[in-house]
Write a protein that holds these residues in place. Structure first.
Motif, PDB file in Angstrom:
ATOM      1  N   LEU A 139       0.825  -1.212   0.000  1.00 33.06           N
ATOM      2  CA  LEU A 139       0.000   0.000   0.000  1.00 33.06           C
ATOM      3  C   LEU A 139       0.860   1.264   0.000  1.00 33.06           C
ATOM      4  N   LYS A 140       2.012   1.188   0.612  1.00 32.55           N
ATOM      5  CA  LYS A 140       2.898   2.350   0.651  1.00 32.55           C
ATOM      6  C   LYS A 140       3.503   2.636  -0.721  1.00 32.55           C
ATOM      7  N   ASN A 141       3.677   1.594  -1.522  1.00 33.76           N
ATOM      8  CA  ASN A 141       4.251   1.744  -2.857  1.00 33.76           C
ATOM      9  C   ASN A 141       3.550   0.755  -3.785  1.00 33.76           C
ATOM     10  N   PRO A 142       2.294   1.028  -4.155  1.00 31.94           N
ATOM     11  CA  PRO A 142       1.477   0.033  -4.867  1.00 31.94           C
ATOM     12  C   PRO A 142       1.967  -0.277  -6.275  1.00 31.94           C
ATOM     13  N   PRO A 143       2.024  -1.557  -6.613  1.00 34.04           N
ATOM     14  CA  PRO A 143       2.350  -1.949  -7.982  1.00 34.04           C
ATOM     15  C   PRO A 143       1.243  -1.481  -8.935  1.00 34.04           C
ATOM     16  N   ALA A 144       1.612  -1.070 -10.120  1.00 32.25           N
ATOM     17  CA  ALA A 144       0.639  -0.606 -11.100  1.00 32.25           C
ATOM     18  C   ALA A 144      -0.378  -1.699 -11.417  1.00 32.25           C
ATOM     19  N   GLY A 145      -1.641  -1.317 -11.429  1.00 29.10           N
ATOM     20  CA  GLY A 145      -2.708  -2.251 -11.757  1.00 29.10           C
ATOM     21  C   GLY A 145      -3.255  -3.032 -10.580  1.00 29.10           C
ATOM     22  N   GLU A 146      -2.627  -2.908  -9.422  1.00 28.50           N
ATOM     23  CA  GLU A 146      -3.071  -3.671  -8.251  1.00 28.50           C
ATOM     24  C   GLU A 146      -3.775  -2.789  -7.216  1.00 28.50           C
ATOM     25  N   GLU A 147      -4.010  -1.522  -7.552  1.00 22.10           N
ATOM     26  CA  GLU A 147      -4.531  -0.575  -6.574  1.00 22.10           C
ATOM     27  C   GLU A 147      -5.872  -1.026  -5.983  1.00 22.10           C
ATOM     28  N   ASP A 148      -6.827  -1.398  -6.827  1.00 20.58           N
ATOM     29  CA  ASP A 148      -8.152  -1.788  -6.334  1.00 20.58           C
ATOM     30  C   ASP A 148      -8.077  -3.040  -5.464  1.00 20.58           C
ATOM     31  N   THR A 149      -7.235  -3.973  -5.869  1.00 16.74           N
ATOM     32  CA  THR A 149      -7.079  -5.208  -5.093  1.00 16.74           C
ATOM     33  C   THR A 149      -6.523  -4.921  -3.710  1.00 16.74           C
TER      34      THR A 149
END
Length: 305
Positions: free
Chosen positions: A34-44
């Motif tokens: 959450l501190k550095n979210p991978p692209a495309g995984e934000e909603d998950t």
């Protein structure tokens, strides 16, 4: 962590049950993402934070509450969780590790109103009640708001009225039901995992009960077919006997049939009891209604106490 959890979700889906909530180690890994979210995984990531971590005093809840409190205080940050949202999420954790930060935030000019709203609907305060009372006596307007909300029972009065009529579908089990029928001893190892343990409820064949796999899996298809009628499902047994695993037995029943109406069994009858807020026009604003359903006699008798 995400790859492992997705594999776990697939495995549980194959069993027809929901995945386990995140444990403390998984929650800690989630926070780092959450501190550095991978692209495309934000909603998950946000969904896991909001919906897949137990509330209360679970170890994972401790990790979650610590992170949210740090975000609210500016000690940690995430592009996916604002300070305001962090306080709102603390307010969904029911009691335990979220209480101290919420009480502290009553002194934060920017976040106090959100913290006050959260505390107004939190009942498991224990001794922290006196911390709120002390702030109220010292002149904290938001603490006073919380105290008044509790006094006015807004946590209860904000709930929907109990409907004038409740239609139930009865899951009738003939003969004696022991807790071992609902929480079989050979499956004791799975009791902490309620969805998995509930699969074994009534796994042994008896009159009217059709297990999906006798001796292994209970009448899941039969229960689901009854639910398709669209009504609240209620368990009714002729006699409910003794046993040593009452809590896990209740958990199994509630997993399939639990709702705002909570069921329990007595000899030859089932009882559904819930606190009822009557319409404002009622001269008696508070009542407890108990609907006692005989094994065969319907409709039920009703008492207002």
């Amino acid at each position: 962590m995400l790859e492992a959890y997705r594999k776990h979700v697939e495995e549980r889906a194959a069993q027809g049950i929901v995945p386990k909530p995140l444990d403390a180690e998984q929650t800690a890994s989630l926070i780092e993402l959450l501190k550095n979210p991978p692209a495309g995984e934000e909603d998950t990531l946000v969904d896991l934070l909001e919906n897949r971590i137990p509330p209360g005093v679970d170890e994972a809840a401790y990790v979650k509450a610590g992170f949210l409190a740090a975000v609210a205080k500016g000690e940690a940050s995430s592009p996916l969780v604002s300070k305001e949202r962090a306080v709102e999420l603390l307010g969904t954790m029911q009691g335990g590790y979220n209480i101290e930060p919420l009480v502290t935030l009553l002194d934060d000019a920017a976040l106090a109103s959100i913290a006050a709203k959260a505390l107004s609907h939190t009942l498991l305060m224990f001794d922290a009640f006196y911390d709120v009372e002390e702030k109220a006596k010292a002149g904290n307007a938001f603490a006073k708001q919380v105290m008044q909300s509790w006094a006015d029972a807004e946590w209860f009065l904000s709930k929907p009225n109990v409907p004038e009529k409740v239609t139930l579908t009865v899951f009738k089990v003939t003969g004696e039901t022991n807790t071992d029928d609902l929480s079989p001893a050979p499956d004791a190892w799975s009791r902490p995992d309620i969805p998995l343990h509930a699969l074994a409820m009534l796994k042994n064949e008896r009159d009217g009960i059709n297990p999906d796999q006798a001796g292994v899996v209970g009448p899941i298809k039969q229960i689901e077919a009854l639910k398709e009628q669209g009504h609240q499902l209620v368990y009714v047994g002729d006699v409910v006997g003794t046993g040593s695993s009452r809590k896990s037995a209740t958990n199994s029943v509630l997993w399939f049939m639990g709702d705002d109406i909570h069921t329990c069994q007595t000899s030859a009858q089932a009882v559904s009891v819930w606190a009822a807020r009557l319409p404002q026009s009622s001269s008696t604003p508070w009542k407890m209604q108990a609907h006692c359903l005989s094994s065969w006699m319907f409709p039920s008798s009703t008492w207002a106490m």
